[in-house]
Write a protein that holds these residues in place. Sequence first.
Motif, PDB file in Angstrom:
ATOM      1  N   SER A 190       0.922  -1.334   0.045  1.00 39.40           N
ATOM      2  CA  SER A 190      -0.017  -0.049   0.044  1.00 39.40           C
ATOM      3  C   SER A 190       0.753   1.046  -0.027  1.00 39.40           C
ATOM      4  CB  SER A 190      -0.794  -0.056   1.308  1.00 39.40           C
ATOM      5  OG  SER A 190      -1.119   1.302   1.644  1.00 39.40           O
TER       6      SER A 190
ATOM      7  N   GLU B 141      -2.148  -4.824  -1.106  1.00 40.41           N
ATOM      8  CA  GLU B 141      -2.961  -4.536   0.035  1.00 40.41           C
ATOM      9  C   GLU B 141      -3.512  -3.209   0.236  1.00 40.41           C
ATOM     10  OE1 GLU B 141      -0.557  -6.088   3.524  1.00 40.41           O
ATOM     11  OE2 GLU B 141       0.233  -7.470   2.343  1.00 40.41           O
TER      12      GLU B 141
ATOM     13  N   ARG C  41     -11.270  -1.557   5.104  1.00 40.64           N
ATOM     14  CA  ARG C  41     -11.677  -2.088   4.212  1.00 40.64           C
ATOM     15  C   ARG C  41     -10.924  -2.075   3.089  1.00 40.64           C
ATOM     16  NH1 ARG C  41     -16.733   1.322   5.788  1.00 40.64           N
ATOM     17  NH2 ARG C  41     -15.751   2.951   4.926  1.00 40.64           N
ATOM     18  N   LEU C  42     -11.027  -2.925   1.745  1.00 39.44           N
ATOM     19  CA  LEU C  42     -10.171  -3.220   0.827  1.00 39.44           C
ATOM     20  C   LEU C  42     -10.368  -2.168  -0.527  1.00 39.44           C
ATOM     21  CD1 LEU C  42     -10.375  -7.023   0.290  1.00 39.44           C
ATOM     22  CD2 LEU C  42      -8.579  -5.676   1.320  1.00 39.44           C
TER      23      LEU C  42
ATOM     24  N   LEU D  48      -1.455   6.838  -5.075  1.00 32.33           N
ATOM     25  CA  LEU D  48      -0.790   7.826  -4.679  1.00 32.33           C
ATOM     26  C   LEU D  48      -0.983   8.417  -3.218  1.00 32.33           C
ATOM     27  CD1 LEU D  48       0.918  10.410  -5.502  1.00 32.33           C
ATOM     28  CD2 LEU D  48      -1.250  11.590  -5.722  1.00 32.33           C
TER      29      LEU D  48
ATOM     30  N   GLY E  19     -11.367   7.443  -4.155  1.00 34.35           N
ATOM     31  CA  GLY E  19     -11.274   7.675  -2.533  1.00 34.35           C
ATOM     32  C   GLY E  19      -9.995   8.050  -1.935  1.00 34.35           C
TER      33      GLY E  19
ATOM     34  N   ILE F  37      -4.580   8.515  -2.044  1.00 38.15           N
ATOM     35  CA  ILE F  37      -5.441   8.969  -3.048  1.00 38.15           C
ATOM     36  C   ILE F  37      -5.767   7.734  -4.033  1.00 38.15           C
ATOM     37  CG2 ILE F  37      -6.004  10.304  -4.891  1.00 38.15           C
ATOM     38  CD1 ILE F  37      -4.287  12.309  -2.988  1.00 38.15           C
TER      39      ILE F  37
ATOM     40  N   LEU G 197     -17.265  -5.133  -7.977  1.00 37.51           N
ATOM     41  CA  LEU G 197     -17.851  -3.707  -7.570  1.00 37.51           C
ATOM     42  C   LEU G 197     -18.616  -2.849  -8.886  1.00 37.51           C
ATOM     43  CD1 LEU G 197     -14.538  -2.346  -6.383  1.00 37.51           C
ATOM     44  CD2 LEU G 197     -16.344  -3.018  -4.870  1.00 37.51           C
TER      45      LEU G 197
ATOM     46  N   ALA H  89     -18.954   1.147  -8.630  1.00 40.41           N
ATOM     47  CA  ALA H  89     -17.766   1.678  -9.200  1.00 40.41           C
ATOM     48  C   ALA H  89     -17.556   2.195 -10.631  1.00 40.41           C
ATOM     49  CB  ALA H  89     -16.364   0.805  -8.781  1.00 40.41           C
TER      50      ALA H  89
END
Length: 236
Positions: free
Chosen positions: A12, A39, A46-47, A58, A109, A128, A140, A144
């Motif tokens: 991440s 990850e 949440r994923l 980013l 998100g 971001i 999704l 999404a």
Amino acid sequence: MNNIIFKKVVTSTNTEIRQYQDLLGEFDFVAMYSDVQTEGRGRRNRLWESGNHNNIYLSIMFNKNVPNLNMITIASGLCVCKALEKNFDLDFKIKWPNDIFVNHKKLGGILVETSFLGKNIDYFIVGIGINLNNKNFDNLENIATSIYLETGKQTQRDTLINDIIKNVNDGVLKLSENSFNMEEYEKRLNHLNKKVLLGNEEVVSKGVDSVGNLIVQKENSEIIKVNFQEISIFNL
Ligand code: BT5
């Protein structure tokens, strides 16, 4: 060493950027972006779906002092929205506190994480995620979207990444000087003066106060403020 770091694969960006904290002695901010996150995460564990679609994953890390932590989240939402408006002719909306929507679907998100040294902020990270080139979303699909799905065009991410970094950097500076224009934020909300679900209760969202709380009116006309660290809202 540069202060904008690219990695092909990370767990991440919000996690791996922490290794570069020392660079904050030298630069105003440090940024990291990647092709893939194994990850990627959202709020409350949440994923965040982070496949290899030439998307934006980013993180931007600062060690500035800001008067109110919740406002980092609010200001980042506005900064990212404005960067998107500059690059694409689409009607971007914000769902409080900082989800980015297009045509009622989630495009991006933001996850803000803060580290403290005693009572003071040691550093904070604005993470971001923006869907640029996804052609479909497995699970999704109904919630999404991506710039590709909205425009039919592939997007190169470099200009947008630079615009986001610049806007968020300016936004954080404004926050540290205590000058943030809430009207600019409020007018982009997709639920201003509309009904939303707060927990199980239908309320009307009336705006956002100067420290980032959502102001809502209950059915019995009572006005209350909601802190986003405690509760989520859903559009009706
Ligand atoms: C967010 O969380 O919306 C914050 C997402 C932040 C992602 C960035 S990417 C760079 C940095 N590094 C990280 O590890 N994270 C940050 P939240 O409001 O909790 O929304 C999560 C929910 O959005 C999930 O439960 C799904 O329903 C949905 N979702 C997951 N992946 C998505 C995607 N790619 N596009 C749209 N919706 C998604």
